[in-house]
Enzyme design. Structure first.
Site, PDB file in Angstrom:
ATOM      1  N   THR A 186       0.870  -1.184   0.000  1.00 40.32           N
ATOM      2  CA  THR A 186       0.000   0.000   0.000  1.00 40.32           C
ATOM      3  C   THR A 186       0.903   1.230   0.000  1.00 40.32           C
ATOM      4  O   THR A 186       2.039   1.175   0.473  1.00 40.32           O
ATOM      5  CB  THR A 186      -0.884   0.053   1.254  1.00 40.32           C
ATOM      6  OG1 THR A 186      -0.020   0.180   2.380  1.00 40.32           O
ATOM      7  CG2 THR A 186      -1.733  -1.182   1.401  1.00 40.32           C
ATOM      8  N   GLU A 331      -5.823  -3.342  -1.027  1.00 40.77           N
ATOM      9  CA  GLU A 331      -6.339  -4.515  -0.313  1.00 40.77           C
ATOM     10  C   GLU A 331      -7.519  -5.173  -1.007  1.00 40.77           C
ATOM     11  O   GLU A 331      -7.930  -6.263  -0.630  1.00 40.77           O
ATOM     12  CB  GLU A 331      -6.768  -4.101   1.112  1.00 40.77           C
ATOM     13  CG  GLU A 331      -5.615  -3.758   2.042  1.00 40.77           C
ATOM     14  CD  GLU A 331      -5.171  -2.307   1.976  1.00 40.77           C
ATOM     15  OE1 GLU A 331      -5.437  -1.649   0.955  1.00 40.77           O
ATOM     16  OE2 GLU A 331      -4.566  -1.819   2.943  1.00 40.77           O
ATOM     17  N   LYS A 440     -14.361  16.385  12.482  1.00 41.92           N
ATOM     18  CA  LYS A 440     -15.361  16.210  13.539  1.00 41.92           C
ATOM     19  C   LYS A 440     -15.590  17.535  14.232  1.00 41.92           C
ATOM     20  O   LYS A 440     -14.775  17.988  15.020  1.00 41.92           O
ATOM     21  CB  LYS A 440     -14.896  15.126  14.511  1.00 41.92           C
ATOM     22  CG  LYS A 440     -14.861  13.788  13.819  1.00 41.92           C
ATOM     23  CD  LYS A 440     -14.461  12.648  14.688  1.00 41.92           C
ATOM     24  CE  LYS A 440     -14.571  11.361  13.880  1.00 41.92           C
ATOM     25  NZ  LYS A 440     -13.657  10.331  14.292  1.00 41.92           N
ATOM     26  N   TRP A 445     -20.154  15.271  11.741  1.00 40.96           N
ATOM     27  CA  TRP A 445     -19.061  14.894  10.852  1.00 40.96           C
ATOM     28  C   TRP A 445     -19.170  15.688   9.556  1.00 40.96           C
ATOM     29  O   TRP A 445     -20.233  15.754   8.947  1.00 40.96           O
ATOM     30  CB  TRP A 445     -19.121  13.394  10.532  1.00 40.96           C
ATOM     31  CG  TRP A 445     -18.676  12.533  11.671  1.00 40.96           C
ATOM     32  CD1 TRP A 445     -18.612  12.886  12.986  1.00 40.96           C
ATOM     33  CD2 TRP A 445     -18.254  11.168  11.593  1.00 40.96           C
ATOM     34  NE1 TRP A 445     -18.171  11.829  13.727  1.00 40.96           N
ATOM     35  CE2 TRP A 445     -17.946  10.760  12.906  1.00 40.96           C
ATOM     36  CE3 TRP A 445     -18.101  10.256  10.554  1.00 40.96           C
ATOM     37  CZ2 TRP A 445     -17.496   9.477  13.192  1.00 40.96           C
ATOM     38  CZ3 TRP A 445     -17.664   8.983  10.846  1.00 40.96           C
ATOM     39  CH2 TRP A 445     -17.349   8.601  12.149  1.00 40.96           C
TER      40      TRP A 445
END
Ligand code: ADP
Length: 540
Positions: A186, A331, A440, A445
């Site tokens: 990654t 992934e 936040k 959010w």
């Protein structure tokens, strides 16, 4: 009861052999780092992949051993994909844009035995070699005439010399379809790079699903140019998809600027392409500057980062090219979702269709997903509730390569993507943020992606990033960073007013800063970790 079907295991080598048998004259065209165009056929590519398998066998390469590549998209890299995996070894693609220390870490972590590199990366290879003791042999992906005099690289030889004189027939070993075939780390946007080890089975199933009409819709009539590098999650499967369907493959080498891509799109009559948003933003500017049009390009996949709706609209309206939005990660091999309309949705007003297509799309067969809250409870698919996105399926990672605590990553049966998303009643998933990038603010959010998409819709804006910065009252508030287009100006107040009426009031950034450029990761994404560090002490 056992079925009475041939138990033929899924094998990567079989994909190239299929193309060599049934599409022998279809071309693979590459623009090489040496500056020339190379042209040959699937039949010739397969012959050379078999020669490579002979050469690797002669070097004593055993199944499961890792062989690294540091290379652009070219025919030689394509041969390495098949020759290495076909033999049962593991093709480990290295991302040359990673930091030096990360590359050293990855090569040592993987225990790479051989390293194949393009001429472009000769200086990098020479710098890496003293730090990479596992690499016994450095192979230059060029002819012997390009070998540097007096190089200290251990076992240095040219790829063409390695292949020369090897037989073009080879009996590919029959491998366990669950055996490792390729390895990709990654890009480390949020952490140290982690190795994802793909199998023959996962690679083939992923490629088969990628070919489906609502995903790539790949066909033998296509000319496919992967702009996405072969070191970025196997170029999203395109080096397998093209030979699987018998499409012509065009590999752009290092020339990824607007002018070089446009020239290749036109010369080779490319119909289909794929890449990250940054590439298409650059190409769009080039097309606009010269009032150019594509003659054959009709669709492209954009993923790896959120595709701004303004980019989708510009390609459709100005260039007659459909952008299909896709989501995935290393992934997930990487494809998880792709965006196309369902039956009946084409009758909706255009603005509603566009809003659906701006989402990251629907799962392709093979991937299952859900969103959950902090306690792991599944959330409704109402397009409003957002939570952590979990996925599972035969091409989703079960563990990282060499993980210290095997079995933990997916103990629940699901892989937590680290993305925050909504899923609507029709199954369209929308990423609202990476969990670490969500802002936040006072218990609410705020999606940084939504604000960035809105900012780049402003005509003066070339690129934008939104990050959360500490605020005494709200815990975090959004700060907007903007790179303006050359020659453009806009006031701070005007910029912030642009958000009014488009998002809830509390989502509008508190401040905007105009910056000359924004930092990017090795795969061209905004490097938000860096931005959060740089602006940690920002005074509102
Ligand atoms: P890294 O995880 O190191 O950034 P990847 O290339 O695997 O490297 O990136 C996967 C991540 O990229 C996803 O988890 C997601 O956050 C982001 N991503 C990929 N495609 C999209 C998309 N279409 N829209 C928004 N984010 C995306």
């Amino acid at each position: 009861m056992q079925a009475l079907m041939m138990p033929a295991p899924l094998q990567i080598a079989a994909v190239l052999e299929h193309a060599a048998h049934w599409h022998p004259r279809t071309e693979i065209v590459s623009r090489l780092p040496e500056g020339i165009i190379h042209r040959y056929t699937y039949a010739e590519a397969a012959a050379r992949a078999r020669q490579l398998a002979h050469a690797l066998s002669a070097l004593g390469i055993k199944p499961g051993e890792r062989l690294a590549t540091l290379a652009w998209n070219t025919h030689r890299h394509f041969e390495l994909y098949y020759g290495i995996s076909g033999l049962g070894a593991v093709c480990h693609t290295l991302n040359p844009r990673l930091f030096f220390d990360q590359l050293v870490f990855i090569i040592n972590h993987a225990h790479d035995r051989l390293l194949f590199f393009d001429l472009t990366f000769l200086p990098l290879a020479e710098k890496l070699a003293p730090h990479c003791p596992t690499v016994e042999k450095w192979v230059l992906l060029a002819g012997p005439e390009h070998l540097p005099a007096g190089s200290q690289l251990p076992g240095l030889c040219s790829y063409e010399t390695l292949l020369a004189g090897q037989p073009t027939a080879f009996e590919w070993p029959v491998l366990d379809e669950n055996a490792a075939a390729s390895l990709c780390y990654t890009s480390g946007t949020t952490d140290q790079p982690k190795g994802v080890l793909f199998s023959h089975r996962s690679t083939l199933l992923h490629a088969l699903s990628a070919c489906l009409p609502d995903c790539f819709a790949a066909s033998a009539t296509d000319v496919i140019l992967p702009v996405v590098p072969m070191f970025h999650v196997n170029a999203w499967g395109l080096p397998y998809v093209a030979p699987m369907v018998g499409a012509k493959l065009v590999l752009p080498g290092p020339g990824l600027d607007g002018a070089s891509l446009f020239e290749l799109f036109e010369a080779e009559k490319v119909t289909f392409s794929a890449g990250v948003p940054t590439i298409w933003l650059g190409l769009l500017q080039f097309m606009r500057d010269g009032q150019r049009q594509f003659s054959t390009l009709r669709r492209t996949i954009v993923g790896g980062a959120a595709c701004p709706p303004a980019l989708m609209a510009a390609f459709e309206n100005e260039l007659n090219v459909t952008i299909r939005h896709a989501w995935g990660m290393t992934e997930t091999s990487p494809l998880g979702t792709a965006g196309t309309l369902k039956a009946g949705q084409d009758a909706l007003p255009k603005a509603e269709q566009d809003a659906i297509l701006a989402k990251q799309g629907r799962v392709i067969f093979g991937v299952d997903m859900k969103i959950v809250d902090d306690t792991g409870q599944a959330l409704p698919h109402d397009g409003r509730a957002f939570g952590d996105l979990l996925v599972r399926g035969p091409w989703v990672v079960s563990d990282y390569f060499g993980a210290p605590n095997p079995g933990q990553l997916t103990a629940s049966g699901w892989f937590a993507t680290g993305d925050v998303a909504t899923i609507d009643p029709d199954g369209f998933m929308q990423i609202t943020d990476r969990s670490k990038d969500v802002i936040k603010s006072g218990g609410e959010w705020i999606s940084s992606i939504e604000l960035e998409n809105l900012a780049v819709a402003h005509p003066a804006v070339a690129e934008a990033a939104v990050i959360g910065v500490a605020s005494e009252k709200w815990s975090e508030r959004p700060l907007l960073l903007v790179v303006l287009r050359p020659g453009q100006t806009v006031s701070k107040a005007e910029m912030l007013a642009f958000f009014e009426g488009k998002v809830a009031k509390f989502c509008i950034p508190d401040a905007v800063l105009f910056v000359p450029e924004l930092p990017h990761t090795a795969t061209g994404k905004l490097l938000k970790t860096q931005l959060r560090k740089d602006y940690a002490g920002y005074q509102w």
